[in-house]
Write a protein that holds these residues in place. Structure first.
Motif, PDB file in Angstrom:
ATOM      1  N   UNK A  98      51.667  53.619  53.894  1.00 50.79           N
ATOM      2  CA  UNK A  98      50.946  55.253  53.502  1.00 50.79           C
ATOM      3  C   UNK A  98      51.750  56.054  54.606  1.00 50.79           C
ATOM      4  N   UNK A  99      51.690  57.286  53.811  1.00 55.78           N
ATOM      5  CA  UNK A  99      52.464  58.687  54.492  1.00 55.78           C
ATOM      6  C   UNK A  99      51.580  58.950  55.515  1.00 55.78           C
ATOM      7  N   UNK A 100      52.037  59.408  56.777  1.00 53.61           N
ATOM      8  CA  UNK A 100      51.282  59.896  57.956  1.00 53.61           C
ATOM      9  C   UNK A 100      51.306  61.414  57.634  1.00 53.61           C
ATOM     10  N   UNK A 101      50.461  62.027  58.538  1.00 53.50           N
ATOM     11  CA  UNK A 101      50.420  63.716  58.353  1.00 53.50           C
ATOM     12  C   UNK A 101      51.690  64.216  58.619  1.00 53.50           C
ATOM     13  N   UNK A 102      52.498  63.783  59.640  1.00 47.76           N
ATOM     14  CA  UNK A 102      53.751  64.135  59.959  1.00 47.76           C
ATOM     15  C   UNK A 102      54.755  64.320  58.592  1.00 47.76           C
ATOM     16  N   UNK A 103      54.657  63.055  58.123  1.00 49.05           N
ATOM     17  CA  UNK A 103      55.347  62.701  56.619  1.00 49.05           C
ATOM     18  C   UNK A 103      54.720  63.955  55.645  1.00 49.05           C
ATOM     19  N   UNK A 104      53.656  64.202  55.588  1.00 50.87           N
ATOM     20  CA  UNK A 104      53.179  64.951  54.554  1.00 50.87           C
ATOM     21  C   UNK A 104      53.675  66.652  55.062  1.00 50.87           C
ATOM     22  N   UNK A 105      53.695  66.740  56.152  1.00 49.19           N
ATOM     23  CA  UNK A 105      54.117  68.221  56.551  1.00 49.19           C
ATOM     24  C   UNK A 105      55.655  68.116  56.421  1.00 49.19           C
ATOM     25  N   UNK A 106      56.333  67.312  56.657  1.00 45.25           N
ATOM     26  CA  UNK A 106      57.745  67.162  56.211  1.00 45.25           C
ATOM     27  C   UNK A 106      58.041  67.522  54.817  1.00 45.25           C
ATOM     28  N   UNK A 107      57.346  66.565  54.037  1.00 42.96           N
ATOM     29  CA  UNK A 107      57.508  66.602  52.496  1.00 42.96           C
ATOM     30  C   UNK A 107      56.934  68.149  51.943  1.00 42.96           C
ATOM     31  N   UNK A 108      56.176  68.725  52.653  1.00 46.70           N
ATOM     32  CA  UNK A 108      55.937  70.244  52.132  1.00 46.70           C
ATOM     33  C   UNK A 108      57.028  71.001  52.624  1.00 46.70           C
ATOM     34  N   UNK A 109      57.678  70.901  54.015  1.00 46.75           N
ATOM     35  CA  UNK A 109      58.521  71.774  54.250  1.00 46.75           C
ATOM     36  C   UNK A 109      59.867  71.558  53.310  1.00 46.75           C
ATOM     37  N   UNK A 110      59.886  70.371  53.318  1.00 53.78           N
ATOM     38  CA  UNK A 110      61.286  69.829  52.188  1.00 53.78           C
ATOM     39  C   UNK A 110      61.097  70.418  50.790  1.00 53.78           C
ATOM     40  N   UNK A 111      59.910  70.553  50.225  1.00 51.11           N
ATOM     41  CA  UNK A 111      59.523  71.093  49.086  1.00 51.11           C
ATOM     42  C   UNK A 111      59.830  72.617  48.844  1.00 51.11           C
ATOM     43  N   UNK A 112      59.832  73.341  50.077  1.00 54.35           N
ATOM     44  CA  UNK A 112      59.814  74.659  50.168  1.00 54.35           C
ATOM     45  C   UNK A 112      61.528  74.800  49.991  1.00 54.35           C
ATOM     46  N   UNK A 113      62.257  74.000  50.847  1.00 55.09           N
ATOM     47  CA  UNK A 113      63.853  73.973  50.792  1.00 55.09           C
ATOM     48  C   UNK A 113      64.155  73.502  49.483  1.00 55.09           C
ATOM     49  N   UNK A 114      63.697  72.707  48.779  1.00 56.07           N
ATOM     50  CA  UNK A 114      64.223  72.361  47.415  1.00 56.07           C
ATOM     51  C   UNK A 114      63.920  73.357  46.538  1.00 56.07           C
ATOM     52  N   UNK A 115      62.784  74.307  46.666  1.00 54.34           N
ATOM     53  CA  UNK A 115      62.806  75.462  45.657  1.00 54.34           C
ATOM     54  C   UNK A 115      63.670  76.394  46.129  1.00 54.34           C
ATOM     55  N   UNK A 116      63.890  76.840  47.222  1.00 53.25           N
ATOM     56  CA  UNK A 116      64.863  77.720  47.712  1.00 53.25           C
ATOM     57  C   UNK A 116      66.536  77.435  47.245  1.00 53.25           C
ATOM     58  N   UNK A 117      66.618  76.042  47.531  1.00 57.26           N
ATOM     59  CA  UNK A 117      67.954  75.634  47.146  1.00 57.26           C
ATOM     60  C   UNK A 117      68.141  75.553  45.406  1.00 57.26           C
ATOM     61  N   UNK A 118      67.226  75.524  44.885  1.00 53.65           N
ATOM     62  CA  UNK A 118      67.267  75.428  43.312  1.00 53.65           C
ATOM     63  C   UNK A 118      67.331  76.928  42.904  1.00 53.65           C
ATOM     64  N   UNK A 119      66.498  77.801  43.487  1.00 52.86           N
ATOM     65  CA  UNK A 119      66.681  79.291  43.008  1.00 52.86           C
ATOM     66  C   UNK A 119      68.117  79.706  43.336  1.00 52.86           C
ATOM     67  N   UNK A 120      68.737  79.469  44.378  1.00 54.17           N
ATOM     68  CA  UNK A 120      70.012  79.839  44.777  1.00 54.17           C
ATOM     69  C   UNK A 120      71.157  79.233  43.743  1.00 54.17           C
TER      70      UNK A 120
END
Length: 153
Positions: A98-120
């Protein structure tokens, strides 16, 4: 027949060469230096976010990762606090991941970074090229789900 064989060879080369390049252009692990991440790291946690708790073997089957590699990936994710092992209430022989709350938080932050990287990284494309890329990715996704898995021995 020769033309179809050449098309298939070209498509295979393109998939093997250019899909990893596409992933490299949008991946986020370079933005999270405190964690040693990999494509499998994100794929495992993304699958758990989407599907909920799963046995290691099921995760490996979904992602085409061998059992020995799955064990090492899960061990690393557990060590980093991203996922946890739990016994299955119905079958004590099965360990669920199971993913932990810390893992969920990490993935949410990573998602924002992915979107930023893709836009650039995609900013050099025109509006028409962006639409073409969007349509192509949508088509590839649709066709991938139509492909039947064939197990080879």
């Amino acid at each position: 027949m020769v033309n179809e064989k050449m098309k298939m060879e070209t498509m295979l080369d393109d998939l093997l060469i250019y899909f990893p390049i596409f992933y490299q252009k949008v991946r986020t692990s370079k933005d999270f230096k405190e964690k040693q991440t990999s494509a499998a790291y994100y794929q495992i946690m993304g699958l758990l976010m989407d599907q909920g708790s799963l046995p290691i073997s099921v995760i490996g089957d979904y992602l085409y990762i061998s059992r020995p590699n799955m064990t090492s990936h899960i061990d690393k994710l557990v060590l980093d606090g991203m996922v946890e092992r739990k016994g299955d209430e119905k079958d004590r022989r099965i360990t669920l991941i199971s993913i932990t709350p810390e893992g969920m938080d990490f993935m949410k932050k990573a998602r924002v970074k992915v979107e930023e990287n893709m836009l650039i990284n995609l900013s050099s494309l025109s509006d028409a090229e962006m639409e073409e890329l969007f349509t192509a990715v949508k088509t590839i996704k649709k066709l991938l789900f139509k492909i039947k898995d064939v197990k080879t021995e």
